[in-house]
Write a protein that holds these residues in place. Structure first.
Motif, short mmCIF file in Angstrom:
data_model
loop_
_atom_site.label_atom_id
_atom_site.label_comp_id
_atom_site.label_asym_id
_atom_site.label_seq_id
_atom_site.Cartn_x
_atom_site.Cartn_y
_atom_site.Cartn_z
N ASN A 182 0.81 -1.10 -0.03
CA ASN A 182 0.01 -0.08 -0.12
C ASN A 182 0.91 1.30 -0.15
O ASN A 182 0.53 2.18 -0.70
CB ASN A 182 -0.97 -0.08 1.17
CG ASN A 182 -1.78 1.09 1.37
OD1 ASN A 182 -1.28 2.27 1.86
ND2 ASN A 182 -3.04 1.00 0.84
N ILE A 183 1.91 1.16 0.72
CA ILE A 183 2.87 2.39 0.81
C ILE A 183 4.03 2.39 -0.20
O ILE A 183 4.91 3.38 -0.18
CB ILE A 183 3.26 2.72 2.12
CG1 ILE A 183 4.27 1.51 2.81
CG2 ILE A 183 2.25 3.03 3.05
CD1 ILE A 183 5.12 1.96 3.99
N GLY A 184 4.12 1.43 -1.04
CA GLY A 184 5.17 1.33 -2.14
C GLY A 184 6.31 0.99 -1.68
O GLY A 184 7.40 1.26 -2.43
N GLN A 185 6.52 0.45 -0.62
CA GLN A 185 7.87 -0.27 -0.30
C GLN A 185 8.02 -1.69 -0.38
O GLN A 185 7.02 -2.24 -0.41
CB GLN A 185 8.05 -0.05 1.43
CG GLN A 185 8.08 1.35 1.76
CD GLN A 185 8.47 1.85 3.21
OE1 GLN A 185 8.57 0.82 4.21
NE2 GLN A 185 8.38 2.91 3.55
N PRO A 186 9.21 -2.14 -0.42
CA PRO A 186 9.63 -3.55 -0.88
C PRO A 186 9.16 -4.38 0.38
O PRO A 186 8.99 -3.87 1.62
CB PRO A 186 11.05 -3.57 -0.88
CG PRO A 186 11.55 -2.26 -0.76
CD PRO A 186 10.39 -1.39 -0.35
N PHE A 187 8.58 -5.47 0.07
CA PHE A 187 8.26 -6.35 1.00
C PHE A 187 9.36 -6.79 2.21
O PHE A 187 10.64 -7.09 1.24
CB PHE A 187 7.69 -7.72 0.58
CG PHE A 187 6.51 -7.67 -0.48
CD1 PHE A 187 5.22 -6.95 -0.02
CD2 PHE A 187 6.40 -8.09 -1.58
CE1 PHE A 187 4.23 -6.61 -0.69
CE2 PHE A 187 5.41 -8.17 -2.54
CZ PHE A 187 4.30 -7.24 -2.03
N ILE A 188 9.17 -6.74 3.39
CA ILE A 188 10.39 -7.37 4.20
C ILE A 188 9.97 -8.48 4.61
O ILE A 188 8.98 -8.93 5.33
CB ILE A 188 10.27 -6.17 5.37
CG1 ILE A 188 10.71 -4.77 5.01
CG2 ILE A 188 11.37 -6.62 6.65
CD1 ILE A 188 12.13 -4.55 4.29
N TYR A 189 11.17 -9.58 4.41
CA TYR A 189 10.80 -11.14 5.01
C TYR A 189 11.14 -11.12 6.35
O TYR A 189 11.58 -10.32 7.11
CB TYR A 189 11.98 -11.68 4.28
CG TYR A 189 11.59 -11.87 2.61
CD1 TYR A 189 11.92 -10.89 1.90
CD2 TYR A 189 11.04 -13.20 2.40
CE1 TYR A 189 11.46 -11.06 0.45
CE2 TYR A 189 10.37 -13.37 0.91
CZ TYR A 189 10.75 -12.03 0.17
OH TYR A 189 10.34 -12.38 -1.17
N PRO A 190 10.40 -12.17 6.79
CA PRO A 190 10.33 -12.49 8.26
C PRO A 190 11.76 -12.63 8.62
O PRO A 190 12.39 -13.11 8.09
CB PRO A 190 9.34 -13.51 8.40
CG PRO A 190 8.96 -14.03 7.10
CD PRO A 190 9.55 -12.98 6.30
N GLN A 191 11.75 -12.45 9.93
CA GLN A 191 13.16 -12.72 10.80
C GLN A 191 12.88 -13.50 11.89
O GLN A 191 12.29 -13.21 12.86
CB GLN A 191 13.72 -11.31 11.15
CG GLN A 191 14.30 -10.32 10.34
CD GLN A 191 15.49 -10.85 9.61
OE1 GLN A 191 16.33 -11.63 10.29
NE2 GLN A 191 15.42 -10.85 8.24
N ASN A 192 13.19 -14.80 11.91
CA ASN A 192 12.82 -16.01 12.42
C ASN A 192 13.31 -15.96 14.17
O ASN A 192 12.92 -16.57 14.87
CB ASN A 192 12.85 -17.19 11.91
CG ASN A 192 12.06 -17.51 10.85
OD1 ASN A 192 11.10 -16.46 10.66
ND2 ASN A 192 11.98 -18.48 9.94
N HIS A 193 14.35 -15.06 14.40
CA HIS A 193 14.82 -15.06 15.68
C HIS A 193 14.10 -14.00 16.37
O HIS A 193 14.19 -14.08 17.50
CB HIS A 193 16.28 -14.48 15.66
CG HIS A 193 16.37 -13.04 15.16
ND1 HIS A 193 16.44 -12.79 13.76
CD2 HIS A 193 16.67 -11.86 15.82
CE1 HIS A 193 16.83 -11.43 13.44
NE2 HIS A 193 16.90 -11.03 15.00
N LEU A 194 13.31 -13.28 15.77
CA LEU A 194 12.35 -12.22 16.70
C LEU A 194 11.06 -12.83 17.28
O LEU A 194 10.70 -13.87 16.39
CB LEU A 194 11.99 -10.94 15.72
CG LEU A 194 13.15 -10.26 15.15
CD1 LEU A 194 12.49 -9.34 14.17
CD2 LEU A 194 13.72 -9.34 16.38
N ASN A 195 10.58 -12.59 18.29
CA ASN A 195 9.28 -13.11 18.60
C ASN A 195 7.98 -12.61 17.96
O ASN A 195 8.35 -11.69 16.90
CB ASN A 195 9.03 -12.73 20.10
CG ASN A 195 8.68 -11.47 20.56
OD1 ASN A 195 7.95 -10.68 19.39
ND2 ASN A 195 8.95 -11.19 21.58
N TYR A 196 6.88 -13.39 17.98
CA TYR A 196 5.74 -12.89 16.96
C TYR A 196 5.44 -11.59 16.86
O TYR A 196 5.43 -11.04 15.58
CB TYR A 196 4.66 -13.99 17.34
CG TYR A 196 3.62 -14.08 16.56
CD1 TYR A 196 3.45 -15.20 15.89
CD2 TYR A 196 2.41 -13.42 16.52
CE1 TYR A 196 2.67 -15.49 14.95
CE2 TYR A 196 1.31 -13.73 15.72
CZ TYR A 196 1.31 -14.67 15.13
OH TYR A 196 0.32 -15.05 13.97
#
Ligand code: CMC
Length: 431
Positions: A182-196
């Motif tokens: 919606n804001i025209g930024q690239p998709f950021i992939y999940p970082q699995n070391h972070l919590n939910y």
């Protein structure tokens, strides 16, 4: 006085009376079991399910008179204080809080499923640039059945578990990406070391050129928002998920149906509508004008974030949300936030007004959640999407319970027909 165990339905035209059993749950109101009425050619009329229990359920209990909310027997206050969201999701889905090992394994499984099938990015890109995140979520979650069709056999318990895990893990990615698109930024992939919670915030706020370090106070508050929204027994969206699923439809499609139902301003859309309303009111001096409008039967305006079908006292989630609001605003140095002050004043005035008092209309969870999320930098259009990602845990639990309940049948309400009686076709040149 002992509780009645049956009720007799009598008719004023000589038809034999019909005896109906009364069923008791473990908590809450007893219900009259009317399932056999249809065999007598008799049906009941209850638009909006004002007096009808649509299922039995072990998951969530609400006492609207006392303002109580329990997930699997645990008071919401205790869960919001002591748990993380995945623990609560585990509880809702499996019935018990996980022990340490189960918690670790569940968390690891969910974290391993956070990435989306890469071709799903094409589905995102098919939407108009300015599409509302909820519109994107309905579409993308529905389309997941086309990407994960290896797990849609609803009769296989292992596949049901895989689908549940996939939904719980991937819906935050879908929600965050609907915002990025919606804001025209690239998709950021999940970082699995972070919590939910942190992972979601990271996917919302990081960019490829700038690292995002989630603030622990805000992440904790976000976790609490998710816990408070995780389930709420048989509300409109949950009933939609159950009804859609009762035909054996695949769970991705059922959850997409739930998201669509949640979107409405009378339901999950109320958090977005509440903030818009506060912005429109703008100043404490205009509160009385809006209270007057809310009371006017000829005006469709309602005080958003107020009232609830079940709660006839304070929504316990609203009280926790108000406290969370203080915490977040203090952390961000926004304790003089004008919108929060306006909300507090509006609440005070409404709670003293005869119209709201006599109808027992209190603030609900949505009254303060928008202010908290706005302070965190989350735009209005994402509020309901975040509600949807939290409620996915409850929808999965309720869908699983429905599928495995031996009493479950395809949902098929009756109607009171009020249309034309039989009439004959008229050719087009004679109409
Ligand atoms: N502002 C003004 N009047 C209201 C409001 C309100 N927010 N809510 C209910 N009323 C009045 C309504 O006009 C009616 O008055 P009367 O008896 O004179 O006709 C009476 O209170 C009962 O209302 P109702 O519409 O019959 O109640 P309901 O149980 O069908 O509706 C509700 C519940 C939540 C849809 C409604 O209270 C509402 O529209 N609230 C605003 C939207 C909102 O905040 N929704 C979020 C609900 S909590 C989160 C969620 O579950 O998704």
């Amino acid at each position: 006085m002992t509780k009645p165990t049956k009720v007799t339905l009598t008719f004023d035209n000589g038809i034999e009376p019909i005896e109906l059993p009364i069923l008791s749950g473990n908590l809450g109101s007893d219900v009259i079991d009317i399932r056999t009425l249809g065999k007598h050619g008799i049906f009941t009329y209850d638009p909006g399910f004002l007096s009808t229990a649509s299922c039995n359920s072990d998951i969530t209990f609400i006492d609207g008179e006392k303002g109580l909310l329990y997930y699997r027997g645990y008071p919401i206050e205790q869960l919001a204080e002591n748990c993380d969201f995945l623990e609560v999701a585990y509880l809702l889905i499996n019935g018990e809080l996980p022990n340490e090992l189960e918690k670790k394994q569940f968390s690891s499984t969910i974290h391993q499923h956070t990435m989306l099938h890469d071709q799903l990015t094409n589905v995102f890109r098919g939407f108009r640039r300015d599409a509302h995140p909820m519109a994107v979520m309905v579409g993308v979650v529905g389309s997941m059945s086309a990407f994960y069709h290896d797990s849609v056999d609803v009769l296989d318990p292992i596949l049901r578990e895989i689908t549940s895990n996939r939904l719980l893990a991937k819906v935050p990615t879908v929600a965050a990406w609907s915002y990025k698109y919606n804001i025209g930024q690239p998709f950021i992939y999940p970082q699995n070391h972070l919590n939910y919670a942190e992972n979601f915030m990271h996917m919302m706020f990081a960019t490829p050129c700038e690292k995002y370090e989630p603030n622990p106070v805000l992440a904790k508050a976000f976790e609490r928002i998710l816990i408070l929204h995780a389930d709420h027994e048989q509300n409109a969206s949950t009933s939609t998920v159950r009804l859609a699923g009762s035909s054996g439809a695949n769970p991705f499609a059922c959850i997409a149906a739930g998201i669509a139902s949640l979107w409405g301003p009378a339901h999950g859309g109320a958090n977005e509508a509440t903030l818009k309303m506060l912005e429109e009111i703008g100043d404490v001096s205009r509160i009385s004008e809006f209270i007057k409008r809310a009371k006017d039967k000829n005006d469709s305006f309602r005080l958003m974030g107020f009232g609830h079908r079940v709660y006839r006292s304070m929504d316990p989630r609203a009280a926790i949300m108000q406290r969370t609001c203080y915490e977040v605003l203090n952390e961000l140095g926004l304790h003089n936030d004008p919108l929060f002050k306006l909300a507090l004043e509006l609440e005070k005035i409404a709670l003293e007004d005869e119209y709201f008092v006599s109808r027992r209309l209190y603030p609900n969870v949505d009254f303060y959640s928008g202010i908290v999320m706005r302070a965190m930098g989350i735009p209005n259009s994402m509020f309901t999407a975040i509600f949807a990602l939290a409620r996915t845990a409850g929808w999965i639990a309720q869908w699983n319970e429905m599928i495995t309940n031996p009493e479950a049948k395809i949902g098929r309400p009756r109607q009171l027909y009020t249309g034309n009686t039989r009439r004959d076709f008229i050719p087009v040149d004679k109409r």
